[in-house]
Design an enzyme around this catalytic site. Structure first.
Site, PDB file in Angstrom:
ATOM      1  N   SER A 190       0.800  -1.228   0.000  1.00 31.01           N
ATOM      2  CA  SER A 190       0.000   0.000   0.000  1.00 31.01           C
ATOM      3  C   SER A 190       0.833   1.278   0.000  1.00 31.01           C
ATOM      4  O   SER A 190       0.270   2.377  -0.033  1.00 31.01           O
ATOM      5  CB  SER A 190      -0.936   0.013   1.215  1.00 31.01           C
ATOM      6  OG  SER A 190      -0.183   0.032   2.418  1.00 31.01           O
ATOM      7  N   LYS A 191       2.157   1.158   0.019  1.00 33.31           N
ATOM      8  CA  LYS A 191       3.002   2.354   0.046  1.00 33.31           C
ATOM      9  C   LYS A 191       2.999   3.055  -1.312  1.00 33.31           C
ATOM     10  O   LYS A 191       2.519   2.524  -2.319  1.00 33.31           O
ATOM     11  CB  LYS A 191       4.432   1.983   0.434  1.00 33.31           C
ATOM     12  CG  LYS A 191       4.573   1.286   1.782  1.00 33.31           C
ATOM     13  CD  LYS A 191       4.032   2.105   2.924  1.00 33.31           C
ATOM     14  CE  LYS A 191       4.293   1.422   4.264  1.00 33.31           C
ATOM     15  NZ  LYS A 191       3.612   2.105   5.382  1.00 33.31           N
ATOM     16  N   ASN A 192       3.587   4.245  -1.343  1.00 28.58           N
ATOM     17  CA  ASN A 192       3.658   4.992  -2.600  1.00 28.58           C
ATOM     18  C   ASN A 192       4.300   4.157  -3.702  1.00 28.58           C
ATOM     19  O   ASN A 192       3.875   4.202  -4.853  1.00 28.58           O
ATOM     20  CB  ASN A 192       4.460   6.281  -2.406  1.00 28.58           C
ATOM     21  CG  ASN A 192       3.753   7.273  -1.505  1.00 28.58           C
ATOM     22  OD1 ASN A 192       2.559   7.165  -1.251  1.00 28.58           O
ATOM     23  ND2 ASN A 192       4.497   8.249  -1.009  1.00 28.58           N
TER      24      ASN A 192
END
Length: 379
Positions: A190-192
């Site tokens: 879910s990180k950038n």
């Protein structure tokens, strides 16, 4: 309209499916699942993106923090100043290494560590300042580095949520994570910039620290079967590196989409008296890994329930400050950090991701407006 997702990983995958599948199949055909060429290529590409000399890939963001602190030759009982308003990994690693986490309160607007309170927390045992660049923007790095230089301290930046943020530092634009002595990030999905499992990395311009972190990540070995120090086993596997190598060139696009969604939310919500939209720091861009509002007057949980009933997800990051958690009570008995404690009662993160459509963001914003209209007219 399709179902609104907090993070829509499926749509992002399908958008880049051809490139990702080809990269994965090439790695499968090469059969070098650990330490394959994709790992080194991705590390080199990330170093270029960050304009940093050394990138050390590892298994996850928590390990990245551990590698960084282990490389600094700290002693049991040494103190590490950090934020209480963040994910547990930051303080967890400090405690696991026999160090002492020292929590400093945060800013009400940016949610990042309050630099004006750091100096009072420095003692003769303080060795590291570990700012967490929360939700997508950096803490005040110029002030932090000035304090570190004055007191002879290391600075380790946790940018797990803020990869790609730009920091204005001494007249130049720098990438978050490259101002301090070591930067650490996560590639959680879910990180950038997310992979399809776990992954992480450390980065630094210090060749000595880079060599030591690389050695620690490989059981403390420079040469196979010869061990100079006690290390750990923390590697970014080849398949994850192949996926990240495909996605890295699109990181600026990912961030731009998140910023556009944030702009839609701002326009709809900034005039609501019971809502505070995320404050933008003057010395950092915001990549919006999360769009986190403050809901005042004890209405946060009711709003969350209302959104859920209307098919809109939201999350509370974080429901309890780290200094209040049972795991850390021995380090800070009786300590009061009023801003962090207040935020835990007010924050609510709204859906935001790289594939979010304008009409989806507008629906979220208008649903929040409808909630407050409804409560205003309640008898």
């Amino acid at each position: 309209m399709s179902k609104i997702e907090m993070v829509d990983l499926r749509s992002q995958y399908h958008k880049y499916k051809g490139e990702i599948d080809a990269a994965v199949m090439q790695a499968m055909d090469d059969c070098q699942y650990i330490g394959g060429p994709e790992v080194g290529q991705f590390a080199s590409n990330l170093a270029d993106y960050l304009s940093v000399e050394h990138v050390i890939p590892c298994a996850n963001g928590t390990d990245a923090l551990q590698l960084a602190l282990m490389a600094l030759d700290l002693n049991p009982g040494d103190e590490v100043i950090t934020s209480p308003f963040t994910f547990v990994a930051t303080a967890e690693v400090i405690a696991l290494l026999g160090l002492k986490p020292v929590f400093v309160d945060v800013e009400i607007g940016t949610y990042n560590i309050d630099v004006s309170k750091i100096a009072d927390a420095i003692t003769e045992k303080t060795k590291v300042i570990l700012p967490v660049h929360l939700f997508g923007q950096a803490a005040s790095m110029e002030a932090i580095m000035n304090l570190a230089d004055e007191h002879g301290l290391y600075v380790v930046e946790d940018i797990a949520q803020s990869l790609g943020a730009e920091v204005y530092f001494k007249g130049d634009n720098r990438q978050a994570g490259t101002v301090g002595h070591i930067g650490c990030t996560s590639f959680f999905p879910s990180k950038n910039l997310g992979c399809f499992g776990d992954g992480g990395a450390c980065f630094t311009n210090n060749a000595g620290l880079a060599a030591k972190m690389k050695m620690i990540s490989s059981h403390g070995s420079r040469k196979r079967y010869f061990y100079d120090i006690t290390g750990i086993n923390s590697r970014l596997d080849t398949l994850q590196a192949a996926i990240l190598k495909v996605k890295l060139p699109y990181l600026k696009d990912f961030i731009r989409t998140r910023q556009n969604v944030a702009g839609i939310y701002d326009a709809l919500l900034m005039h609501l008296k019971d809502i505070s939209v995320p404050e933008r720091a003057v010395d950092s861009s915001h990549t919006f890994n999360q769009y986190t509002i403050r809901v005042k007057n004890g209405q946060r949980d009711a709003l969350k329930t209302y959104l859920q009933e209307n098919g809109i997800p939201s999350r509370i990051y974080y429901p309890l400050s780290l200094h209040q958690q049972k795991a850390f009570e021995a380090f800070c008995p009786g300590i009061l950090l009023p801003v962090a404690e207040q935020l835990c009662k007010e924050v609510l993160s709204l859906p935001i991701h790289t594939e979010m459509k304008k009409e989806e963001a507008e629906l979220v914003g208008k649903s929040i407006i409808a909630f407050f209209e409804k409560t205003k007219h309640k008898p």
